[in-house]
Design a protein around this motif. Sequence first.
Motif, PDB file in Angstrom:
ATOM      1  N   HIS A  61     -51.431  22.193 -34.761  1.00 39.89           N
ATOM      2  CA  HIS A  61     -51.675  22.222 -33.496  1.00 39.89           C
ATOM      3  C   HIS A  61     -53.124  21.660 -32.833  1.00 39.89           C
ATOM      4  O   HIS A  61     -54.100  21.170 -33.776  1.00 39.89           O
ATOM      5  CB  HIS A  61     -51.205  23.221 -32.723  1.00 39.89           C
ATOM      6  N   GLU A  75     -51.454  30.046 -31.522  1.00 39.64           N
ATOM      7  CA  GLU A  75     -51.314  29.305 -32.780  1.00 39.64           C
ATOM      8  C   GLU A  75     -52.452  28.528 -33.110  1.00 39.64           C
ATOM      9  O   GLU A  75     -53.075  28.657 -34.184  1.00 39.64           O
ATOM     10  CB  GLU A  75     -50.003  28.697 -33.069  1.00 39.64           C
ATOM     11  N   HIS A 128     -49.949  26.589 -40.352  1.00 40.25           N
ATOM     12  CA  HIS A 128     -49.022  26.821 -39.269  1.00 40.25           C
ATOM     13  C   HIS A 128     -48.726  28.366 -39.309  1.00 40.25           C
ATOM     14  O   HIS A 128     -48.968  29.296 -40.217  1.00 40.25           O
ATOM     15  CB  HIS A 128     -47.856  26.121 -39.167  1.00 40.25           C
ATOM     16  N   ILE A 129     -48.391  29.135 -38.059  1.00 41.50           N
ATOM     17  CA  ILE A 129     -48.119  30.277 -37.771  1.00 41.50           C
ATOM     18  C   ILE A 129     -46.628  30.108 -37.087  1.00 41.50           C
ATOM     19  O   ILE A 129     -46.154  29.208 -36.349  1.00 41.50           O
ATOM     20  CB  ILE A 129     -48.814  30.952 -36.690  1.00 41.50           C
TER      21      ILE A 129
HETATM   22 ZN   LIG Z   1     -47.010  25.311 -35.800  1.00 39.11          ZN
END
Ligand SMILES: [Zn+2]
Length: 255
Positions: A61, A75, A128-129
């Motif tokens: 992101h 995130e 990522h989260i």
């Molecule tokens: Zn993500």
Amino acid sequence: MKFRRTALLLAQVLASFAALAGACLALVWLENSVTSLPRPTLPPSAGEMQKTPLVLVDAGHGGHDGGAVAHGSIEKHLTLEIARRLRTHLEAAGLRVVMTREKDEFLPLDTRAALTARHGAAAFVSIHINTDGSGTAAEGIETYFAAKPSLSAIRQTGGKAAKRPASEDLAAQVQKHVCEATRAENRGIKDRGYVVISQAACPAVLVECGFLTNSAEAARLKDATHQEKLAQGIATGVKRFLQSRPAGSVVLAAK
Ligand SMILES: [Zn+2]
């Protein structure tokens, strides 16, 4: 008169001896001080640089795309924090690292994936989260790989990407070591054709480092010590993967 000439001659001979002895002493000192000086380290040659594997690290992101938002965290900020720490660990292991983004900016997924070909990356890791839309109970880490590279990845690599089953190996190593380092719940590795990994021109994984929707895990993800463990575990997985590659495909500095 004869005595004075003899004395003068003697004095000249003695002076020559003294000069010679001085010169010898000076030489010994010079030699000692030269050997005790640190040897100058030459910068690695272009050939040596080529042999050091490059890892492309992607902080998920960024910019207008914040990703998941929960429990006071966004995130895109957490992924950048973990990605920066990952870079430090990989560089400490003697690897070269390029980040897809180093600040809060938006980058399309295919642009991130295309950087693997541009930099000749040996491995790609996207950070990522996770979120769980159905509730707050889900927790733990899972790592994704794309068993089938996209057509564009196959084109970019002149067909080589089609023959690489290595993404699954990379996912397995990363998942194993990141779970060991963090003691997080191990949700396993999963085959999913996400654009950012399926379009990569090298072995590629996407690590979901924990659930932002789970309050306990959200608190851990903000914690610097936990972020360090995540980065260290992922780095160990990448290192093990590169070390396991057939001789000649990648060369890893001994560590
Ligand atoms: Zn993500």
